[in-house]
Design an enzyme around this catalytic site. Structure first.
Site, short mmCIF file in Angstrom:
data_model
loop_
_atom_site.label_atom_id
_atom_site.label_comp_id
_atom_site.label_asym_id
_atom_site.label_seq_id
_atom_site.Cartn_x
_atom_site.Cartn_y
_atom_site.Cartn_z
CG HIS A 37 3.28 6.93 4.35
ND1 HIS A 37 2.80 5.85 4.79
CD2 HIS A 37 3.81 6.87 3.00
CE1 HIS A 37 2.81 5.13 3.46
NE2 HIS A 37 3.58 5.66 2.49
CG HIS A 40 6.72 3.67 5.25
ND1 HIS A 40 6.46 4.88 4.47
CD2 HIS A 40 7.30 2.84 4.04
CE1 HIS A 40 6.62 4.86 3.13
NE2 HIS A 40 7.24 3.70 2.84
#
Ligand code: PAF
Length: 297
Positions: A37, A40
């Site tokens: 997501h 990250h």
């Protein structure tokens, strides 16, 4: 997906890394378990600023999941993850299978344990979890030999454990922490948020709100850490969450804080349905310059 190599084997990873070393390229590593997501991707962006080459690892590490935990259910979204990483100009995705990482299984495998730090907070609720994390991260550090490794501050205890492990084992890697990325309502991004049903999703931001409320009270001058912990847990219960812990600890080493400490972090874990949420907010306590909430609203 131009340019990003996907490597499954340890030998190939080592060979690629060796070529970059000869070329004088620095490497930044972003260890992940996938289901990527925006949080990250913020780690990947930070990695890019630190080195010429970025390696992302994607490995759902069985060794860090306890009995009855969500290893089987953990979301695996490889195709989507690949597209996201390629769009961020990642150089190499290391995607080993379990046999590559633990060829003879986990049972008799050498383990890396950071005592003390691994047994408190999340470690108390998840015995063995941080040994699984520290061991796999130590292996990744040995394989990728990065100059820099990037982790999210959302998993604050994990970050502290990894810093300590790298320091104790004299690993020549700079461990960089990146601020938590949040939804508009404050909920910290997490791969496990996909477990929340609509009603739970509506309740979930209560965790961050409770942390911020106690952070504001400390920033306003209170040094009653026990009262903050008790009040925070009560707010979570009132919001329909089941707190596992709500605690104020010294930033950096997670020791029980002293009123004269200059920075504390308020950490909490709570259950909401089948989802375990964790979050934290740091507060700089500085009598002269005034206190600041780090990462607060
Ligand atoms: O934070 C995670 O996703 C994992 O704990 C890590 C650091 C990739 C180790 O498996």
């Amino acid at each position: 997906m131009t340019g990003m190599e996907i490597v499954r084997g340890v030998a190939e990873l080592r060979a690629r890394r060796a070529r970059w070393r000869v070329a004088g390229d620095r490497v930044a590593l972003v260890p992940t378990m996938g289901n990527l997501h925006a949080g990250h991707l913020a780690l990947v962006e930070a990695a890019r600023r630190h080195a010429e080459r970025v390696i992302v690892s994607l490995f759902v590490n069985p060794a860090q999941f306890g009995e009855g935990e969500d290893f089987g259910a953990y979301p695996r979204t490889f195709e989507e993850d690949c597209s996201k990483l390629a769009a961020c100009s990642v150089d190499l995705l290391f995607r080993p299978n379990v046999e590559e990482v633990y060829p003879e299984g986990w049972e008799g495998h050498t383990r890396v344990t950071v005592p003390g730090l691994s047994e408190t907070l999340c470690g108390a609720a998840r015995p063995g979890h941080f040994t699984g994390v520290a061991t796999v991260v130590a292996k990744l550090f040995h394989l990728a030999t990065p100059e820099v490794a990037v982790f999210g501050e959302k998993d604050y205890q994990q970050l502290v454990v990894i810093r300590r492990m790298a320091r104790d084992l004299c690993l020549p890697v700079e461990v960089v922490g990146i601020p938590t990325v949040r939804e508009a309502d404050g909920l910290a991004l997490s791969s496990r948020n996909t477990y929340l049903d609509p009603e739970e999703r509506r309740r979930a931001p209560a965790l961050y709100r409770a942390l911020c409320e106690q952070a504001r009270i400390l920033a306003a001058g209170s040094r009653d850490f026990a009262a903050a912990a008790e009040a925070g847990a009560a707010v979570l219960c009132a919001a329909g969450l089941r707190p596992e812990y709500f605690e104020v600890r010294r930033a950096g080493d997670l020791e029980v804080p002293h009123p004269s400490d200059s920075e504390v972090v308020i950490l909490a874990a709570a259950r909401l349905g089948r989802t375990r949420l964790i979050d934290n907010v740091a507060v700089r306590l500085n009598a002269e310059a005034g206190s600041t909430i780090i990462g607060g609203p």
